[in-house]
Design a protein around this motif. Sequence first.
Motif, PDB file in Angstrom:
ATOM      1  N   ALA A  56       0.851  -1.206   0.000  1.00 56.18           N
ATOM      2  CA  ALA A  56       0.000   0.000   0.000  1.00 56.18           C
ATOM      3  C   ALA A  56       0.883   1.250   0.000  1.00 56.18           C
ATOM      4  O   ALA A  56       0.652   2.199   0.737  1.00 56.18           O
ATOM      5  CB  ALA A  56      -0.947  -0.001   1.193  1.00 56.18           C
ATOM      6  N   ALA A  57       1.894   1.238  -0.859  1.00 58.94           N
ATOM      7  CA  ALA A  57       2.987   2.204  -0.763  1.00 58.94           C
ATOM      8  C   ALA A  57       2.544   3.657  -0.881  1.00 58.94           C
ATOM      9  O   ALA A  57       3.078   4.523  -0.196  1.00 58.94           O
ATOM     10  CB  ALA A  57       4.053   1.898  -1.813  1.00 58.94           C
ATOM     11  N   LEU A  58       1.595   3.946  -1.753  1.00 56.99           N
ATOM     12  CA  LEU A  58       1.122   5.325  -1.901  1.00 56.99           C
ATOM     13  C   LEU A  58      -0.392   5.364  -1.714  1.00 56.99           C
ATOM     14  O   LEU A  58      -1.077   6.175  -2.328  1.00 56.99           O
ATOM     15  CB  LEU A  58       1.526   5.870  -3.274  1.00 56.99           C
ATOM     16  N   GLU A  59      -0.886   4.524  -0.820  1.00 51.58           N
ATOM     17  CA  GLU A  59      -2.316   4.424  -0.550  1.00 51.58           C
ATOM     18  C   GLU A  59      -2.610   4.753   0.902  1.00 51.58           C
ATOM     19  O   GLU A  59      -1.717   4.803   1.744  1.00 51.58           O
ATOM     20  CB  GLU A  59      -2.812   3.005  -0.867  1.00 51.58           C
ATOM     21  N   HIS A  60      -3.900   5.004   1.176  1.00 51.40           N
ATOM     22  CA  HIS A  60      -4.383   5.228   2.549  1.00 51.40           C
ATOM     23  C   HIS A  60      -3.662   6.392   3.226  1.00 51.40           C
ATOM     24  O   HIS A  60      -3.355   6.339   4.417  1.00 51.40           O
ATOM     25  CB  HIS A  60      -4.249   3.947   3.380  1.00 51.40           C
ATOM     26  N   GLY A  61      -3.364   7.411   2.431  1.00 51.28           N
ATOM     27  CA  GLY A  61      -2.804   8.639   2.986  1.00 51.28           C
ATOM     28  C   GLY A  61      -1.306   8.699   3.081  1.00 51.28           C
ATOM     29  O   GLY A  61      -0.756   9.738   3.476  1.00 51.28           O
ATOM     30  N   LYS A  62      -0.604   7.626   2.724  1.00 52.73           N
ATOM     31  CA  LYS A  62       0.852   7.632   2.827  1.00 52.73           C
ATOM     32  C   LYS A  62       1.476   8.462   1.706  1.00 52.73           C
ATOM     33  O   LYS A  62       1.081   8.348   0.549  1.00 52.73           O
ATOM     34  CB  LYS A  62       1.391   6.203   2.765  1.00 52.73           C
ATOM     35  N   SER A  63       2.470   9.266   2.072  1.00 54.66           N
ATOM     36  CA  SER A  63       3.199  10.030   1.063  1.00 54.66           C
ATOM     37  C   SER A  63       4.426   9.243   0.614  1.00 54.66           C
ATOM     38  O   SER A  63       4.756   8.187   1.164  1.00 54.66           O
ATOM     39  CB  SER A  63       3.616  11.396   1.618  1.00 54.66           C
ATOM     40  N   ALA A  64       5.125   9.768  -0.382  1.00 54.49           N
ATOM     41  CA  ALA A  64       6.254   9.051  -0.981  1.00 54.49           C
ATOM     42  C   ALA A  64       7.476   9.075  -0.070  1.00 54.49           C
ATOM     43  O   ALA A  64       7.762  10.059   0.614  1.00 54.49           O
ATOM     44  CB  ALA A  64       6.608   9.667  -2.327  1.00 54.49           C
ATOM     45  N   THR A  65       8.216   7.974  -0.101  1.00 52.12           N
ATOM     46  CA  THR A  65       9.542   7.917   0.503  1.00 52.12           C
ATOM     47  C   THR A  65      10.576   7.998  -0.624  1.00 52.12           C
ATOM     48  O   THR A  65      10.241   8.030  -1.805  1.00 52.12           O
ATOM     49  CB  THR A  65       9.759   6.604   1.272  1.00 52.12           C
ATOM     50  N   THR A  66      11.843   7.994  -0.240  1.00 51.16           N
ATOM     51  CA  THR A  66      12.899   8.004  -1.247  1.00 51.16           C
ATOM     52  C   THR A  66      12.812   6.776  -2.150  1.00 51.16           C
ATOM     53  O   THR A  66      13.136   6.850  -3.340  1.00 51.16           O
ATOM     54  CB  THR A  66      14.285   8.053  -0.590  1.00 51.16           C
ATOM     55  N   TRP A  67      12.352   5.647  -1.608  1.00 54.90           N
ATOM     56  CA  TRP A  67      12.234   4.431  -2.414  1.00 54.90           C
ATOM     57  C   TRP A  67      11.135   4.567  -3.457  1.00 54.90           C
ATOM     58  O   TRP A  67      11.307   4.153  -4.608  1.00 54.90           O
ATOM     59  CB  TRP A  67      11.983   3.217  -1.522  1.00 54.90           C
ATOM     60  N   ASP A  68      10.010   5.139  -3.056  1.00 55.21           N
ATOM     61  CA  ASP A  68       8.925   5.370  -4.020  1.00 55.21           C
ATOM     62  C   ASP A  68       9.391   6.299  -5.144  1.00 55.21           C
ATOM     63  O   ASP A  68       9.141   6.050  -6.328  1.00 55.21           O
ATOM     64  CB  ASP A  68       7.716   5.998  -3.311  1.00 55.21           C
ATOM     65  N   TYR A  69      10.073   7.370  -4.754  1.00 59.47           N
ATOM     66  CA  TYR A  69      10.556   8.346  -5.737  1.00 59.47           C
ATOM     67  C   TYR A  69      11.599   7.722  -6.659  1.00 59.47           C
ATOM     68  O   TYR A  69      11.553   7.899  -7.886  1.00 59.47           O
ATOM     69  CB  TYR A  69      11.154   9.555  -5.010  1.00 59.47           C
ATOM     70  N   TRP A  70      12.540   6.983  -6.081  1.00 57.51           N
ATOM     71  CA  TRP A  70      13.622   6.392  -6.861  1.00 57.51           C
ATOM     72  C   TRP A  70      13.070   5.385  -7.859  1.00 57.51           C
ATOM     73  O   TRP A  70      13.517   5.313  -8.997  1.00 57.51           O
ATOM     74  CB  TRP A  70      14.639   5.738  -5.932  1.00 57.51           C
ATOM     75  N   ASN A 108      10.248  -0.206  15.740  1.00 57.53           N
ATOM     76  CA  ASN A 108      11.311   0.642  15.237  1.00 57.53           C
ATOM     77  C   ASN A 108      10.701   1.826  14.482  1.00 57.53           C
ATOM     78  O   ASN A 108       9.638   1.699  13.879  1.00 57.53           O
ATOM     79  CB  ASN A 108      12.213  -0.186  14.317  1.00 57.53           C
ATOM     80  N   LEU A 109      11.394   2.950  14.506  1.00 57.39           N
ATOM     81  CA  LEU A 109      10.854   4.165  13.902  1.00 57.39           C
ATOM     82  C   LEU A 109      11.396   4.473  12.507  1.00 57.39           C
ATOM     83  O   LEU A 109      10.717   5.132  11.727  1.00 57.39           O
ATOM     84  CB  LEU A 109      11.126   5.363  14.822  1.00 57.39           C
ATOM     85  N   PHE A 110      12.602   4.017  12.204  1.00 50.94           N
ATOM     86  CA  PHE A 110      13.184   4.362  10.896  1.00 50.94           C
ATOM     87  C   PHE A 110      13.964   3.187  10.349  1.00 50.94           C
ATOM     88  O   PHE A 110      14.948   2.739  10.953  1.00 50.94           O
ATOM     89  CB  PHE A 110      14.103   5.580  11.014  1.00 50.94           C
ATOM     90  N   HIS A 111      13.530   2.689   9.188  1.00 50.00           N
ATOM     91  CA  HIS A 111      14.204   1.567   8.541  1.00 50.00           C
ATOM     92  C   HIS A 111      14.524   1.959   7.093  1.00 50.00           C
ATOM     93  O   HIS A 111      13.978   1.408   6.140  1.00 50.00           O
ATOM     94  CB  HIS A 111      13.314   0.327   8.592  1.00 50.00           C
ATOM     95  N   PHE A 112      15.374   2.969   6.941  1.00 50.24           N
ATOM     96  CA  PHE A 112      15.868   3.449   5.645  1.00 50.24           C
ATOM     97  C   PHE A 112      14.803   4.145   4.795  1.00 50.24           C
ATOM     98  O   PHE A 112      15.044   4.399   3.610  1.00 50.24           O
ATOM     99  CB  PHE A 112      16.478   2.307   4.809  1.00 50.24           C
ATOM    100  N   ASP A 113      13.634   4.444   5.354  1.00 47.03           N
ATOM    101  CA  ASP A 113      12.532   4.971   4.528  1.00 47.03           C
ATOM    102  C   ASP A 113      12.316   6.464   4.768  1.00 47.03           C
ATOM    103  O   ASP A 113      11.323   6.886   5.335  1.00 47.03           O
ATOM    104  CB  ASP A 113      11.247   4.174   4.757  1.00 47.03           C
ATOM    105  N   MET A 114      13.281   7.246   4.294  1.00 43.30           N
ATOM    106  CA  MET A 114      13.212   8.705   4.423  1.00 43.30           C
ATOM    107  C   MET A 114      12.024   9.267   3.643  1.00 43.30           C
ATOM    108  O   MET A 114      11.887   9.018   2.441  1.00 43.30           O
ATOM    109  CB  MET A 114      14.520   9.313   3.894  1.00 43.30           C
ATOM    110  N   PRO A 118      21.712   2.321  11.355  1.00 43.27           N
ATOM    111  CA  PRO A 118      21.982   3.645  10.781  1.00 43.27           C
ATOM    112  C   PRO A 118      23.246   3.704   9.937  1.00 43.27           C
ATOM    113  O   PRO A 118      23.327   4.527   9.019  1.00 43.27           O
ATOM    114  CB  PRO A 118      22.079   4.554  12.016  1.00 43.27           C
ATOM    115  N   MET A 119      24.212   2.831  10.215  1.00 45.30           N
ATOM    116  CA  MET A 119      25.416   2.844   9.378  1.00 45.30           C
ATOM    117  C   MET A 119      25.092   2.540   7.918  1.00 45.30           C
ATOM    118  O   MET A 119      25.787   2.996   6.999  1.00 45.30           O
ATOM    119  CB  MET A 119      26.441   1.825   9.912  1.00 45.30           C
ATOM    120  N   VAL A 120      24.016   1.799   7.677  1.00 46.81           N
ATOM    121  CA  VAL A 120      23.690   1.410   6.309  1.00 46.81           C
ATOM    122  C   VAL A 120      23.211   2.598   5.487  1.00 46.81           C
ATOM    123  O   VAL A 120      23.654   2.794   4.352  1.00 46.81           O
ATOM    124  CB  VAL A 120      22.649   0.272   6.309  1.00 46.81           C
TER     125      VAL A 120
END
Length: 459
Positions: free
Chosen positions: A22-36, A116-122, A165-167
């Motif tokens: 549901a990457a761009l559904e149900h109110g979610k905005s784009a992450t760097t992965w969606d954009y890339w 977890n709060l952040f898993h590479f999905d800026m 975070p090192m990744v």
Amino acid sequence: MRKFPENFFWGAAASAPQTEGAALEHGKSATTWDYWFETEPERFHNNVGPKHTSNVYNQYKEDAQLMQDMSMNSYRTSISWARLLPDGKTVNEEAVAYYRDYFQTLKDKGVEPIMNLFHFDMPMWLMEKGGWEARESVDAFAFYADTAFTLFGDIIKKWATFNEPMVHIECGYLGDAHYPAVRDYKRAIQVGFHTVMAHAKAVEAYRKNKNNDGEISCILNLSPVYAKSDDEKDQHARHMADLLLIRSLLDPIVLGKFPEELIELYRKHDLLPVIEEDDLETLEANKVDFLGVNYYQPLRVQHRENPNMDVITPGSFFMGYDWPEKRINPHRGWEIYPEGIYDISMRMKNDYGNLPWFISENGMGVEGEEKFQDENGIIQDDYRIEFINDHLEFLHKSIEEGSNCFGYHLWTFVDCWSWLNSYKNRYGFYRVDIDDNFKRYPKKSSFWMKEVIEQNAIK
């Protein structure tokens, strides 16, 4: 039987961007992965992007039941920042309803969620402002974290700020595997510093929020570093690799301060990040309650002859070493070295105050697992069973010797999408058929692990 401690956490790990769909559904905005993926789909294996992943958004209740069937008592995943706060400020109520029901469903099935709060999905809105290079990211993350604590803190009692975070530092600013795919060590160091400060500010927010009565952590990939030889030069290379790739994050997050040697090295090469007044005091005051440790393979290094010191990178101080005796996973190209989990355990005990910690990821990705299906459609993943058992043997040994480890999570529960590999390498206890409505099928390892969990022991 080798028994593990009472109330040991047995489970699996995943992330929102790799499982929710549901990457761009149900109110979610784009992450760097969606954009890339939108702008350069050819970078992604078989042109498969983050749109559906494992469809957990629609199948989390089924998954929670499967976890209970396996007798799992814990599960670590993440919240999507871009789903919860699509513009960074406004709460998406549909996301709140989804996450609350998801987390409560897990608890109702006897599965403790570790969140977890952040898993590479800026979020892309923040990336457009500079991402982790921008100081604004520190306060933006703290606001997001505090929002999550307020909305879900009555259900979630164990939190993590970042996964590995090192990744995102290395892959995005010293390589091209993560967006924005630049190579600039000074920018990478600034990204790393802002990440550490975002973590510290989130910990600070957690402890200031009177509704919180749990614990907060960070999840680090702590590959033990081994030198090619006992030669002084190789040993120095090992020391530098450990300083730059492990202690640069481990020390500030657990001990509340950066290694003095690291600061002096950055100063010498004009690589010090920009810091603000009180940053170091904030860091020192907000150490973690426990630590998540991801371990897949060791890091083996040797001395680099005649490095180019005009353009400094971590590789200026060491280079990789291919150990000829290694046992390898041919599908992933990674060394299998169960002894490394023992060395990490002893380091946590001896060098970091025996802080409570758990194995937050360990696992084996295999390509083409379908060829191992039996007549009932169950993948006979004896290789994964052997991998897990070997690592648990060394983990058990370390616990017997006093290391304060309270759990083991496999990556992952159901096969998930991977950034640039799609579904090529499968890691799950359950196979996901992405061509047939994401149906879940147990692998042999799921039945074996159920026995381990119920006995709280390995043979």
